[in-house]
Design a protein around this motif. Sequence first.
Motif, PDB file in Angstrom:
ATOM      1  N   LEU A   1       0.836  -1.200   0.000  1.00  0.00           N
ATOM      2  CA  LEU A   1       0.000   0.000   0.000  1.00  0.00           C
ATOM      3  C   LEU A   1       0.872   1.253   0.000  1.00  0.00           C
ATOM      4  CD1 LEU A   1      -2.944   1.114   0.264  1.00  0.00           C
ATOM      5  CD2 LEU A   1      -2.526   1.195   2.737  1.00  0.00           C
ATOM      6  N   GLU A   2       1.919   1.252   0.800  1.00  0.00           N
ATOM      7  CA  GLU A   2       2.841   2.394   0.845  1.00  0.00           C
ATOM      8  C   GLU A   2       3.521   2.592  -0.501  1.00  0.00           C
ATOM      9  OE1 GLU A   2       4.076   2.143   5.583  1.00  0.00           O
ATOM     10  OE2 GLU A   2       5.236   1.040   4.085  1.00  0.00           O
ATOM     11  N   ARG A   3       3.880   1.474  -1.129  1.00  0.00           N
ATOM     12  CA  ARG A   3       4.505   1.555  -2.451  1.00  0.00           C
ATOM     13  C   ARG A   3       3.530   2.131  -3.475  1.00  0.00           C
ATOM     14  NH1 ARG A   3       8.420   2.788  -5.721  1.00  0.00           N
ATOM     15  NH2 ARG A   3       8.512   1.532  -7.625  1.00  0.00           N
ATOM     16  N   ALA A   4       2.251   1.771  -3.368  1.00  0.00           N
ATOM     17  CA  ALA A   4       1.237   2.300  -4.281  1.00  0.00           C
ATOM     18  C   ALA A   4       1.162   3.819  -4.170  1.00  0.00           C
ATOM     19  CB  ALA A   4      -0.121   1.672  -3.983  1.00  0.00           C
ATOM     20  N   LEU A   5       1.234   4.343  -2.941  1.00  0.00           N
ATOM     21  CA  LEU A   5       1.188   5.792  -2.763  1.00  0.00           C
ATOM     22  C   LEU A   5       2.435   6.455  -3.338  1.00  0.00           C
ATOM     23  CD1 LEU A   5      -0.228   8.293  -1.672  1.00  0.00           C
ATOM     24  CD2 LEU A   5       0.914   7.897   0.526  1.00  0.00           C
TER      25      LEU A   5
ATOM     26  N   ALA B 193      -2.530   6.955   5.423  1.00  0.00           N
ATOM     27  CA  ALA B 193      -2.466   7.690   6.691  1.00  0.00           C
ATOM     28  C   ALA B 193      -3.260   6.973   7.774  1.00  0.00           C
ATOM     29  CB  ALA B 193      -2.988   9.109   6.495  1.00  0.00           C
ATOM     30  N   ASN B 194      -4.434   6.451   7.429  1.00  0.00           N
ATOM     31  CA  ASN B 194      -5.251   5.730   8.404  1.00  0.00           C
ATOM     32  C   ASN B 194      -4.571   4.442   8.874  1.00  0.00           C
ATOM     33  OD1 ASN B 194      -8.184   6.687   9.107  1.00  0.00           O
ATOM     34  ND2 ASN B 194      -7.810   7.361   7.021  1.00  0.00           N
ATOM     35  N   GLN B 195      -3.919   3.738   7.956  1.00  0.00           N
ATOM     36  CA  GLN B 195      -3.211   2.514   8.333  1.00  0.00           C
ATOM     37  C   GLN B 195      -2.062   2.834   9.293  1.00  0.00           C
ATOM     38  OE1 GLN B 195      -3.936  -0.777   7.643  1.00  0.00           O
ATOM     39  NE2 GLN B 195      -2.335  -1.138   9.152  1.00  0.00           N
ATOM     40  N   HIS B 196      -1.325   3.895   9.008  1.00  0.00           N
ATOM     41  CA  HIS B 196      -0.238   4.298   9.902  1.00  0.00           C
ATOM     42  C   HIS B 196      -0.779   4.688  11.273  1.00  0.00           C
ATOM     43  CE1 HIS B 196       2.638   5.375   6.346  1.00  0.00           C
ATOM     44  NE2 HIS B 196       2.643   4.093   6.628  1.00  0.00           N
TER      45      HIS B 196
ATOM     46  N   ASP C 131       4.163   9.608  13.457  1.00  0.00           N
ATOM     47  CA  ASP C 131       4.974  10.506  12.628  1.00  0.00           C
ATOM     48  C   ASP C 131       4.746  10.224  11.136  1.00  0.00           C
ATOM     49  OD1 ASP C 131       6.148  12.041  14.627  1.00  0.00           O
ATOM     50  OD2 ASP C 131       7.767  10.610  14.953  1.00  0.00           O
ATOM     51  N   HIS C 132       4.673   8.924  10.791  1.00  0.00           N
ATOM     52  CA  HIS C 132       4.417   8.555   9.396  1.00  0.00           C
ATOM     53  C   HIS C 132       3.018   9.004   8.966  1.00  0.00           C
ATOM     54  CE1 HIS C 132       7.794   5.848  10.250  1.00  0.00           C
ATOM     55  NE2 HIS C 132       7.991   5.816   8.943  1.00  0.00           N
ATOM     56  N   ALA C 133       2.041   8.808   9.848  1.00  0.00           N
ATOM     57  CA  ALA C 133       0.663   9.197   9.527  1.00  0.00           C
ATOM     58  C   ALA C 133       0.571  10.700   9.299  1.00  0.00           C
ATOM     59  CB  ALA C 133      -0.271   8.764  10.646  1.00  0.00           C
ATOM     60  N   ILE C 134       1.229  11.465  10.151  1.00  0.00           N
ATOM     61  CA  ILE C 134       1.195  12.929  10.049  1.00  0.00           C
ATOM     62  C   ILE C 134       1.825  13.401   8.746  1.00  0.00           C
ATOM     63  CG2 ILE C 134       2.192  15.041  11.038  1.00  0.00           C
ATOM     64  CD1 ILE C 134       1.785  13.614  13.821  1.00  0.00           C
ATOM     65  N   GLN C 135       2.980  12.845   8.409  1.00  0.00           N
ATOM     66  CA  GLN C 135       3.659  13.239   7.176  1.00  0.00           C
ATOM     67  C   GLN C 135       2.824  12.884   5.942  1.00  0.00           C
ATOM     68  OE1 GLN C 135       7.606  11.657   6.687  1.00  0.00           O
ATOM     69  NE2 GLN C 135       7.900  12.616   4.703  1.00  0.00           N
ATOM     70  N   THR C 136       2.178  11.722   5.996  1.00  0.00           N
ATOM     71  CA  THR C 136       1.346  11.295   4.863  1.00  0.00           C
ATOM     72  C   THR C 136       0.101  12.157   4.719  1.00  0.00           C
ATOM     73  OG1 THR C 136       2.086   9.003   5.153  1.00  0.00           O
ATOM     74  CG2 THR C 136       0.072   9.338   3.883  1.00  0.00           C
TER      75      THR C 136
ATOM     76  N   LYS D 102      -8.620  18.052  10.692  1.00  0.00           N
ATOM     77  CA  LYS D 102      -9.028  17.690  12.056  1.00  0.00           C
ATOM     78  C   LYS D 102      -8.302  16.440  12.530  1.00  0.00           C
ATOM     79  CE  LYS D 102     -13.667  19.688  11.553  1.00  0.00           C
ATOM     80  NZ  LYS D 102     -15.118  19.414  11.438  1.00  0.00           N
ATOM     81  N   LEU D 103      -8.182  15.445  11.641  1.00  0.00           N
ATOM     82  CA  LEU D 103      -7.477  14.218  12.003  1.00  0.00           C
ATOM     83  C   LEU D 103      -6.005  14.498  12.268  1.00  0.00           C
ATOM     84  CD1 LEU D 103      -7.389  11.170  12.391  1.00  0.00           C
ATOM     85  CD2 LEU D 103      -7.150  10.912   9.914  1.00  0.00           C
ATOM     86  N   LEU D 104      -5.412  15.423  11.501  1.00  0.00           N
ATOM     87  CA  LEU D 104      -4.012  15.766  11.687  1.00  0.00           C
ATOM     88  C   LEU D 104      -3.768  16.310  13.092  1.00  0.00           C
ATOM     89  CD1 LEU D 104      -1.238  16.004  10.263  1.00  0.00           C
ATOM     90  CD2 LEU D 104      -1.877  18.335   9.646  1.00  0.00           C
ATOM     91  N   ILE D 105      -4.665  17.173  13.556  1.00  0.00           N
ATOM     92  CA  ILE D 105      -4.543  17.725  14.906  1.00  0.00           C
ATOM     93  C   ILE D 105      -4.623  16.607  15.946  1.00  0.00           C
ATOM     94  CG2 ILE D 105      -5.664  19.205  16.617  1.00  0.00           C
ATOM     95  CD1 ILE D 105      -6.577  20.971  14.222  1.00  0.00           C
ATOM     96  N   ALA D 106      -5.572  15.680  15.758  1.00  0.00           N
ATOM     97  CA  ALA D 106      -5.728  14.553  16.690  1.00  0.00           C
ATOM     98  C   ALA D 106      -4.483  13.670  16.689  1.00  0.00           C
ATOM     99  CB  ALA D 106      -6.964  13.742  16.315  1.00  0.00           C
ATOM    100  N   LEU D 107      -3.915  13.430  15.497  1.00  0.00           N
ATOM    101  CA  LEU D 107      -2.709  12.591  15.390  1.00  0.00           C
ATOM    102  C   LEU D 107      -1.525  13.251  16.082  1.00  0.00           C
ATOM    103  CD1 LEU D 107      -3.005  11.395  11.678  1.00  0.00           C
ATOM    104  CD2 LEU D 107      -3.153   9.955  13.712  1.00  0.00           C
TER     105      LEU D 107
END
Length: 502
Positions: free
Chosen positions: A432-436, A450-453, A460-465, A484-489
């Motif tokens: 999945l990461e390779r697909a992105l 991002a949700n998987q991370h 950190d990976h989720a935030i960057q993605t 909103k999700l970024l703030i929560a992460l």
Amino acid sequence: MMRLVAISIFIIFVASSVPAQAKWVEASSDHFVIYADRSEKSVRAYAERLELFHAALAAGKDDIISKPSPSNRVTIFVVGSKTRVRKLAKDGNKYLGGFYLPRAGGTVAIVPELRKSANKYTSSPEQILFHEYAHHFMYGLTNYSFPRWFSEGFAEFYSTVKFEKNGDVGLGLPAIHRAYELGQSKEVPLETLLNTKEYLANKSKRYDNFYGKSWLLFHYLTFNNERRKQLGNYQIKLMGGASEKEAAEVFGDLEQLSKELDQYQKSRKWSYIRQPRANLNIGQITVRILGAGEAAMMPIRIRSKRGVNRDQAIELLPEAQKIAAKFPDDPAVQAALAEAEYDAGHASAAIAAADRALAKNPKQMNAHIQKGYALAKLARDNDDPEAAWKKVRRQFVKANKIENDHPIPLLYYYESYRDAGDDIPEIAVRGLERALALAPFDSGLRWMVANQHAQDKRFDHAIQTLRPLAYSPHRSKQSDLAEKLLIALEQERDKDKQTAAE
């Protein structure tokens, strides 16, 4: 070697809309596939211009720009008129001259004509395509998201490309088509231009000079020796996590910069970048005339690739079936029928059509993909779900072996575990990461990664993605939710670090 040059300023779309007898031509190159019912010579020339444009953009960036897999190229459909473009777009924009749909393994651009506009004060369909491809190209350069003015200024800067008679390519020519906008439209203050949220919050219903001023600012910062360093520092601050307002502090007094822009707009001569033809490798371009079956199926294929809902798919299907019945041995036709059957909700019929295509051409990628989609649909209600989902995975593994860098098999191999409710193995997550990485422009795919991370607590990976979605200059419900999700992460990440420290 780049050179600076000074110049003077300057169905809907029903199947019957395109005759089945049209002489459709395909031009295939490293980064594009073009379909048009035009002469071979004109379609080849169009492909050459697009590849030269890409090569000029990519000059000096060989270490970060890789060639896409065949199915991940941009597919361009030339449909003959702006009326047809607008019917396909379905968004009610009466000024629309072309549009672009960035999707993993299926990025599509739909334009009316191959030629440029005779009026230099308006955007031609070709120029619109260059603008959108500049966005597409920018996504491949970095994982970071830039402010709206920067993104649009970048795309406008490169959309004015000039193809010299000797083969050289000029980039960054004056945006003459923005002259009226800059002079007559509602003014966007520089401080507002540099702050996406503030601009969107105060955006007037009247047409403003946002695009023109974004181009003007980008052009000025690019060619002014002192300001060019500030533009580099501005990007560094943004990539370091600074807000748009904080990053803009590198420009100093914005009132002074605004005065400089006003003066720059009155310039009689402008600089641009000239890339010598000898430095631009465009690869091989192959042109072929489509067979009778492919040509007849082209209007169906365009609709399918544009995207249809269930009702539209059901309306489209009889014509697809009628054409496919006449050409049972044409793998491209049968693959297109498989897509039409799947869109209409007929999974078993889609598999049958895909199998007919694969019997004639075992490497017909669209047939493999549509068969995988259909198998996954059947697996959701299968009496033996474990065996059914294994069959789905085998299908996408088979497609992956044919085209290793196609994002769709990687994406749907991962989704097969999620849809089945099974534990997702590490190899599927890596896929999945390779697909992105292969399709960084696909917002749905980015959201999924991002949700998987986040589920794996790799904050950190989720935030960057997620940042490119949350900071997207083109605001939507998805970008608002991402913010909103970024703030929560970020809060969860900080809480985790504090717990680890304690």
